[in-house]
Design an enzyme around this catalytic site. Structure first.
Site, PDB file in Angstrom:
ATOM      1  N   HIS A   1       0.834  -1.205   0.000  1.00 33.43           N
ATOM      2  CA  HIS A   1       0.000   0.000   0.000  1.00 33.43           C
ATOM      3  C   HIS A   1       0.875   1.264   0.000  1.00 33.43           C
ATOM      4  CE1 HIS A   1      -3.619   2.335   1.477  1.00 33.43           C
ATOM      5  NE2 HIS A   1      -2.645   3.130   1.900  1.00 33.43           N
ATOM      6  N   GLU A   2       1.875   1.298   0.890  1.00 32.91           N
ATOM      7  CA  GLU A   2       2.745   2.471   0.986  1.00 32.91           C
ATOM      8  C   GLU A   2       3.649   2.613  -0.235  1.00 32.91           C
ATOM      9  OE1 GLU A   2       2.397   4.772   3.147  1.00 32.91           O
ATOM     10  OE2 GLU A   2       0.881   3.672   4.279  1.00 32.91           O
TER      11      GLU A   2
ATOM     12  N   HIS B   1       1.865   4.445  -2.879  1.00 34.60           N
ATOM     13  CA  HIS B   1       1.927   5.899  -2.692  1.00 34.60           C
ATOM     14  C   HIS B   1       3.239   6.447  -3.259  1.00 34.60           C
ATOM     15  CE1 HIS B   1      -1.696   6.202  -0.408  1.00 34.60           C
ATOM     16  NE2 HIS B   1      -1.235   5.583   0.677  1.00 34.60           N
TER      17      HIS B   1
END
Length: 380
Positions: free
Chosen positions: A68-69, A72
C-alpha cells in the site's frame, strides 16, 4: 514536504523509487498484538500453535500495508516527486516525499494509489483462488494448519478490508486526502479541504467504534475482548490524527493570509548616487516610509527609514550622500509580495541571522521592505 525529513530510525530494508524503506521497532509490538488478537479471535485458546498462526497472518497484513505504501511512493514518483521514505510504524505506515508546489491532482491521485493497490492485490488473489490450483497443504508449517489457498484467501480479505478502510472519506485515511483534494480543487482553499476531511475523520472514528460494538449487541450478546480491543485501537488511531490535522489546518489557514505584501512597509527605490534630499523627495512623492538603495546595475544593496534622515542637518541634505544613513542588505535578500504560508516560513528560515529585512517586489519593481521579526510574529 519541502525538504528531506530527518531520517527515521529503524531497520532498513533497502530502497524503493529512490526512498528508504524503514521498519520502526514499534512495529514489532503491533505484530505481537495482532498475533494475539488473531490467535484468540472468536474466543479460541491461546497456545503455541494458534499464536504462530496469528503471527503469520499479522506478517501478511503488514506485507499488504507495505505494498500500500509503496503504491503511494510510485504515484509520487510518477508526478516527478522525490520520495524520501516508506516507513512501517506501530499504526501501519506512511510515505514521505517532496510536497513543494503541491496541487489537488497530485495530492488526490497519490492518496488514492494506496487503496487501489490493495484492490489489485485482492483481485489477483481472487483469480488465483478461482483457478483451483492453490489447494496445497503446507505440511512444513504447523503440521498442515495452513494451506496455500487459506493464506491467499486471507490476503484477499485483508486487502479488501485495507482498501475499504483507507477509502473512508476522512483524515487520516487516504479517502480523507482525496476528499481534501476535491474540496481544494473546487474552492481553491486547501485548508478548507483539510478542515472538512478532518471533521469527517472524527465522525468516522466515532461511527466505526459504534459499529464494532453495536454489531454484537444487535445480535443479543456482549462484545468480546477481541471486538473491544479493535474498537479501542481504531479510535486511538483515528481521533488523534483527525484532531491533529484540524489544529494544523487552523494554524496554517491563518498563515496563508499572511503575505510579505501585507507585512511590508512601503518603500521607494533610489539609485546609490542620489543625495539625501533627492531620496526624501522621492519617498515623500511615493508616500514611502523606507528607501531602498540600488547599485549601478539596479540591485538592492541597502535600505534606511526615511525618518532616519532627520538626523542629518537640513542644510546638508542637498549635498549629503546616503552612505551616512544606509544600512547594508545582502545580495538576494528579496521576496515577492505574494509570498505566503509555508514558502514564507521557508524563506524566513533561510535568511534568519543573515539580514533583518527583505525588499519586497511586485510586478518586477520594489514596493516595500519587510522586517523578518514582523514575519516571525505573524507566523507564530
Amino acid at each position: 514536504m519541502t525538504n528531506a525529513p530527518t531520517p527515521t530510525r529503524g531497520l532498513s530494508l533497502g530502497r524503493v523509487f529512490g526512498g528508504r524503506v524503514i521498519v520502526q521497532p514499534s512495529t514489532l509490538l503491533m505484530l505481537v498484538l495482532l498475533a494475539f488478537l488473531f490467535a484468540t479471535n472468536g474466543g479460541g485458546d491461546l497456545d503455541r500453535r494458534t499464536f504462530t498462526v496469528g503471527l503469520v497472518l499479522a506478517l501478511l497484513l503488514f506485507a499488504s500495508v507495505l505494498v500500500h505504501e509503496i503504491a503511494h511512493a510510485a504515484a509520487a514518483r510518477a508526478f516527478g516527486r522525490q520520495v524520501h521514505e516508506v516507513v512501517l510504524t506501530l499504526w501501519g505506515g506512511h510515505t514521505t516525499f517532496d510536497a513543494r508546489g503541491m496541487t489537488p491532482m497530485v495530492s488526490g491521485v497519490t492518496a488514492l494509489a494506496g487503496p487501489v493497490a490493495n484492490v489489485l492485490l485482492a483481485a489477483l488473489g481472487g483469480l488465483a483462488l478461482a483457478s483451483g490450483a492453490l489447494d496445497i497443504t503446507l505440511f512444513s508449517l504447523l503440521a498442515g494448519d495452513l494451506t496455500v489457498a487459506g493464506i491467499v484467501r486471507y490476503l484477499v480479505y485483508a486487502n479488501l478490508i485495507l482498501a475499504a478502510f483507507n477509502a473512508l472519506p476522512g483524515i487520516p485515511m487516504d479517502g480523507g486526502r482525496v476528499l481534501e483534494a476535491i474540496v481544494w480543487a473546487v474552492t481553491g482553499d486547501r485548508y478548507r479541504g483539510v478542515r472538512i476531511a478532518a471533521w469527517a475523520g472524527r465522525v468516522i472514528a466515532i461511527a466505526v467504534v459504534l459499529v464494532v460494538l453495536g454489531y454484537p449487541l444487535a445480535q443479543g450478546r456482549s462484545p468480546q475482548l477481541f471486538e473491544l480491543l479493535w474498537a479501542g485501537l481504531i479510535f486511538a488511531i483515528l481521533w488523534p490524527a483527525a484532531s491533529g490535522a484540524l489544529r494544523t489546518a487552523e494554524v496554517l489557514g491563518r498563515r496563508e493570509g499572511v503575505t510579505a505584501g501585507t507585512l511590508m512597509v512601503p518603500a521607494v527605490p533610489v539609485r546609490f548616487n542620489a543625495t539625501v534630499e533627492s531620496a526624501r523627495q522621492q519617498a515623500d512623492a511615493a508616500g514611502a516610509q523606507e528607501v531602498v538603495v540600488l547599485t549601478a546595475d539596479g540591485v538592492p544593496a541597502g535600505h534606511f527609514p526615511v525618518a532616519l534622515t532627520d538626523a542629518v542637518p537640513a542644510e546638508q541634505w542637498p549635498s549629503a550622500s546616503m552612505q551616512s544613513v544606509t544600512m547594508p542588505l545582502p545580495r538576494g535578500a528579496a521576496v515577492p509580495a505574494s509570498l505566503t504560508g509555508a514558502d514564507l516560513e521557508l524563506a524566513l528560515r533561510e535568511w534568519w541571522g543573515r539580514t533583518d529585512v527583505w525588499t519586497v517586489a511586485q510586478d518586477g519593481r520594489i514596493v516595500g521592505v519587510v522586517r523578518l521579526g514582523d514575519v516571525m510574529k505573524a507566523l507564530q
